[in-house]
Design a protein around this motif. Structure first.
Motif, PDB file in Angstrom:
ATOM      1  N   PHE A  69      43.321  47.210 106.495  1.00  0.00           N
ATOM      2  CA  PHE A  69      42.495  46.419 105.630  1.00  0.00           C
ATOM      3  C   PHE A  69      42.579  46.772 104.222  1.00  0.00           C
ATOM      4  CE2 PHE A  69      38.567  46.460 103.124  1.00  0.00           C
ATOM      5  CZ  PHE A  69      37.870  44.949 103.282  1.00  0.00           C
ATOM      6  N   TRP A  70      43.013  48.050 103.901  1.00  0.00           N
ATOM      7  CA  TRP A  70      43.238  48.246 102.543  1.00  0.00           C
ATOM      8  C   TRP A  70      44.621  47.678 102.109  1.00  0.00           C
ATOM      9  CZ3 TRP A  70      41.582  50.754  98.261  1.00  0.00           C
ATOM     10  CH2 TRP A  70      42.861  51.270  97.319  1.00  0.00           C
ATOM     11  N   GLU A  71      45.597  47.593 102.934  1.00  0.00           N
ATOM     12  CA  GLU A  71      46.921  47.190 102.680  1.00  0.00           C
ATOM     13  C   GLU A  71      46.825  45.565 102.743  1.00  0.00           C
ATOM     14  OE1 GLU A  71      49.393  50.789 104.532  1.00  0.00           O
ATOM     15  OE2 GLU A  71      48.799  48.832 105.841  1.00  0.00           O
ATOM     16  N   LYS A 108      46.661  54.227 115.072  1.00  0.00           N
ATOM     17  CA  LYS A 108      46.448  53.441 113.746  1.00  0.00           C
ATOM     18  C   LYS A 108      45.621  54.496 112.696  1.00  0.00           C
ATOM     19  CE  LYS A 108      44.695  49.246 115.408  1.00  0.00           C
ATOM     20  NZ  LYS A 108      43.927  48.437 116.047  1.00  0.00           N
ATOM     21  N   PRO A 109      46.420  54.299 111.305  1.00  0.00           N
ATOM     22  CA  PRO A 109      45.761  55.321 110.363  1.00  0.00           C
ATOM     23  C   PRO A 109      44.399  54.664 109.958  1.00  0.00           C
ATOM     24  CG  PRO A 109      48.078  54.721 109.905  1.00  0.00           C
ATOM     25  CD  PRO A 109      47.598  53.772 111.092  1.00  0.00           C
ATOM     26  N   ILE A 110      43.412  55.404 109.683  1.00  0.00           N
ATOM     27  CA  ILE A 110      42.205  54.928 109.181  1.00  0.00           C
ATOM     28  C   ILE A 110      42.139  55.358 107.558  1.00  0.00           C
ATOM     29  CG2 ILE A 110      39.812  55.674 109.020  1.00  0.00           C
ATOM     30  CD1 ILE A 110      40.022  56.133 112.262  1.00  0.00           C
ATOM     31  N   MET A 111      41.597  54.694 106.636  1.00  0.00           N
ATOM     32  CA  MET A 111      41.385  54.819 105.353  1.00  0.00           C
ATOM     33  C   MET A 111      41.034  56.413 104.892  1.00  0.00           C
ATOM     34  SD  MET A 111      40.255  51.274 103.744  1.00  0.00           S
ATOM     35  CE  MET A 111      39.214  50.693 105.257  1.00  0.00           C
ATOM     36  N   ASP A 112      41.467  56.764 103.991  1.00  0.00           N
ATOM     37  CA  ASP A 112      40.913  57.987 103.515  1.00  0.00           C
ATOM     38  C   ASP A 112      39.614  57.848 102.388  1.00  0.00           C
ATOM     39  OD1 ASP A 112      41.765  57.431 100.978  1.00  0.00           O
ATOM     40  OD2 ASP A 112      43.746  58.582 101.190  1.00  0.00           O
ATOM     41  N   TRP A 113      39.312  58.966 102.131  1.00  0.00           N
ATOM     42  CA  TRP A 113      37.950  58.865 101.338  1.00  0.00           C
ATOM     43  C   TRP A 113      38.163  58.185  99.980  1.00  0.00           C
ATOM     44  CZ3 TRP A 113      33.904  59.224 103.521  1.00  0.00           C
ATOM     45  CH2 TRP A 113      33.428  60.146 105.109  1.00  0.00           C
ATOM     46  N   GLN A 114      39.340  58.672  99.370  1.00  0.00           N
ATOM     47  CA  GLN A 114      39.516  57.987  97.869  1.00  0.00           C
ATOM     48  C   GLN A 114      39.644  56.333  98.341  1.00  0.00           C
ATOM     49  OE1 GLN A 114      39.182  59.247  94.869  1.00  0.00           O
ATOM     50  NE2 GLN A 114      39.794  57.070  94.032  1.00  0.00           N
ATOM     51  N   GLN A 115      40.369  55.959  99.162  1.00  0.00           N
ATOM     52  CA  GLN A 115      40.305  54.648  99.265  1.00  0.00           C
ATOM     53  C   GLN A 115      38.896  53.989  99.656  1.00  0.00           C
ATOM     54  OE1 GLN A 115      43.046  55.125 102.295  1.00  0.00           O
ATOM     55  NE2 GLN A 115      45.022  54.301 101.060  1.00  0.00           N
ATOM     56  N   LEU A 116      38.348  54.477 100.509  1.00  0.00           N
ATOM     57  CA  LEU A 116      36.768  54.235 100.799  1.00  0.00           C
ATOM     58  C   LEU A 116      35.989  54.171  99.305  1.00  0.00           C
ATOM     59  CD1 LEU A 116      36.229  55.937 104.313  1.00  0.00           C
ATOM     60  CD2 LEU A 116      36.380  53.422 103.918  1.00  0.00           C
ATOM     61  N   ARG A 117      36.024  54.942  98.518  1.00  0.00           N
ATOM     62  CA  ARG A 117      35.357  54.919  97.513  1.00  0.00           C
ATOM     63  C   ARG A 117      35.739  53.864  96.396  1.00  0.00           C
ATOM     64  NH1 ARG A 117      36.972  60.349  97.368  1.00  0.00           N
ATOM     65  NH2 ARG A 117      35.297  61.990  98.302  1.00  0.00           N
ATOM     66  N   GLU A 118      36.978  53.640  96.671  1.00  0.00           N
ATOM     67  CA  GLU A 118      37.453  52.208  95.817  1.00  0.00           C
ATOM     68  C   GLU A 118      36.723  51.127  96.359  1.00  0.00           C
ATOM     69  OE1 GLU A 118      41.392  50.006  93.897  1.00  0.00           O
ATOM     70  OE2 GLU A 118      41.480  52.230  94.547  1.00  0.00           O
ATOM     71  N   LEU A 119      36.805  51.003  97.647  1.00  0.00           N
ATOM     72  CA  LEU A 119      36.085  49.807  98.333  1.00  0.00           C
ATOM     73  C   LEU A 119      34.703  49.829  97.675  1.00  0.00           C
ATOM     74  CD1 LEU A 119      37.558  49.761 102.156  1.00  0.00           C
ATOM     75  CD2 LEU A 119      38.316  48.735 100.385  1.00  0.00           C
ATOM     76  N   ALA A 120      33.914  50.889  97.864  1.00  0.00           N
ATOM     77  CA  ALA A 120      32.669  50.973  97.696  1.00  0.00           C
ATOM     78  C   ALA A 120      32.341  50.500  95.921  1.00  0.00           C
ATOM     79  CB  ALA A 120      31.892  52.219  97.681  1.00  0.00           C
ATOM     80  N   GLN A 121      33.121  51.131  95.177  1.00  0.00           N
ATOM     81  CA  GLN A 121      33.024  50.755  93.718  1.00  0.00           C
ATOM     82  C   GLN A 121      33.459  49.468  93.547  1.00  0.00           C
ATOM     83  OE1 GLN A 121      35.584  53.604  92.259  1.00  0.00           O
ATOM     84  NE2 GLN A 121      34.610  55.229  92.506  1.00  0.00           N
ATOM     85  N   ALA A 122      34.149  48.748  94.363  1.00  0.00           N
ATOM     86  CA  ALA A 122      34.432  47.099  94.224  1.00  0.00           C
ATOM     87  C   ALA A 122      33.278  46.319  94.679  1.00  0.00           C
ATOM     88  CB  ALA A 122      35.888  46.901  94.732  1.00  0.00           C
ATOM     89  N   GLY A 123      32.534  46.933  95.567  1.00  0.00           N
ATOM     90  CA  GLY A 123      31.389  46.225  96.169  1.00  0.00           C
ATOM     91  C   GLY A 123      31.375  45.841  97.632  1.00  0.00           C
ATOM     92  N   VAL A 124      32.410  46.483  98.434  1.00  0.00           N
ATOM     93  CA  VAL A 124      32.476  46.314  99.714  1.00  0.00           C
ATOM     94  C   VAL A 124      31.261  47.278 100.239  1.00  0.00           C
ATOM     95  CG1 VAL A 124      34.008  46.725 101.895  1.00  0.00           C
ATOM     96  CG2 VAL A 124      35.058  45.933  99.580  1.00  0.00           C
TER      97      VAL A 124
END
Length: 226
Positions: A69-71, A108-124
């Motif tokens: 999803f991140w990629e 299948k790799p799952i996103m890490d906390w830093q990536q999830l924080r960036e999603l949350a900060q971007a409004g996801v």
């Protein structure tokens, strides 16, 4: 209104089973662009809570918080200001799909906390997919309660956002599980039952349309229209 759900946005590895759970990035981009061109409006969880859903509106959800999803999806959605909900198995952040990797023959790799924080900060919108992705109706009630409550607390502590949405792993739930989700303080929960938002029994049994890798544009549009 329809809620669309995706799993992997990426190319399926040759050894993967259930390849239809992968939507190719090019196909995903084509779907988004086509739906926008046809005048569909992409909604957020806030719109649902405020009752702003209309017939020609969609909510995008992504189960399991896979790295792809991140990629392959996040930056496209961000560039077009399209809301989305990502459901996270909270104890498996930064790990892989421990619940079914043998069945699908892929870790299948799952996103890490830093990536999830960036999603949350971007409004996801970040939602809970439990702690470890179990069949909630098939484990003891107290264990199910922990999966539901503790995943919310862990995600809120790590990400600093309110976790308002829950997604039943495997779509498995019963009235007791649904009530545990309500009591844990979530505002809505999503199933794998097919249908429209308007056909949903209540906000804790929201129906969705699963998008598969072989859902070409005409087939996807037909699923949305029916």
């Amino acid at each position: 209104m329809k809620v669309l759900t995706y799993h992997s946005i990426g190319m399926p590895p040759p050894e993967a089973k259930l390849k239809t759970l992968y939507v190719k990035p090019s196909a995903f981009k084509r779907q988004i662009n086509t739906l926008r061109l046809l005048g569909y409006r992409f909604l957020s969880v806030d719109h649902l809570l405020k009752g702003n859903a209309t017939r020609r509106s969609l909510l995008l959800t992504f189960d399991d918080a896979y790295l792809d999803f991140w990629e392959n999806a996040f930056h496209l959605l961000k560039s077009q200001n399209i809301p989305a909900v990502v459901f996270v198995p909270a104890m498996l952040v930064g790990k892989f799909n421990q619940w079914d990797h043998r069945r699908v023959n892929v870790k299948k790799p799952i996103m890490d906390w830093q990536q999830l924080r960036e999603l949350a900060q971007a409004g996801v919108e970040i939602g809970s997919h439990s702690l470890t992705h179990p069949y909630l109706s098939k484990i003891p009630r107290e264990k199910a309660k922990r999966e539901i409550e503790d995943s919310k607390k862990l995600l809120e502590d790590k990400l600093g956002v309110q976790i308002r949405a829950f997604c039943y792993p495997y779509g498995d739930y019963n009235h007791e599980v649904r009530d545990l989700v309500m009591q844990a303080g979530y505002l809505m929960a999503f199933t794998t039952k097919a249908g429209s938002f308007e056909q949903s029994e209540n906000l804790f049994e929201i129906r969705r349309i699963t998008v598969f890798g072989n859902d070409f544009i005409p087939k996807l549009l037909l699923k949305i229209l029916l």
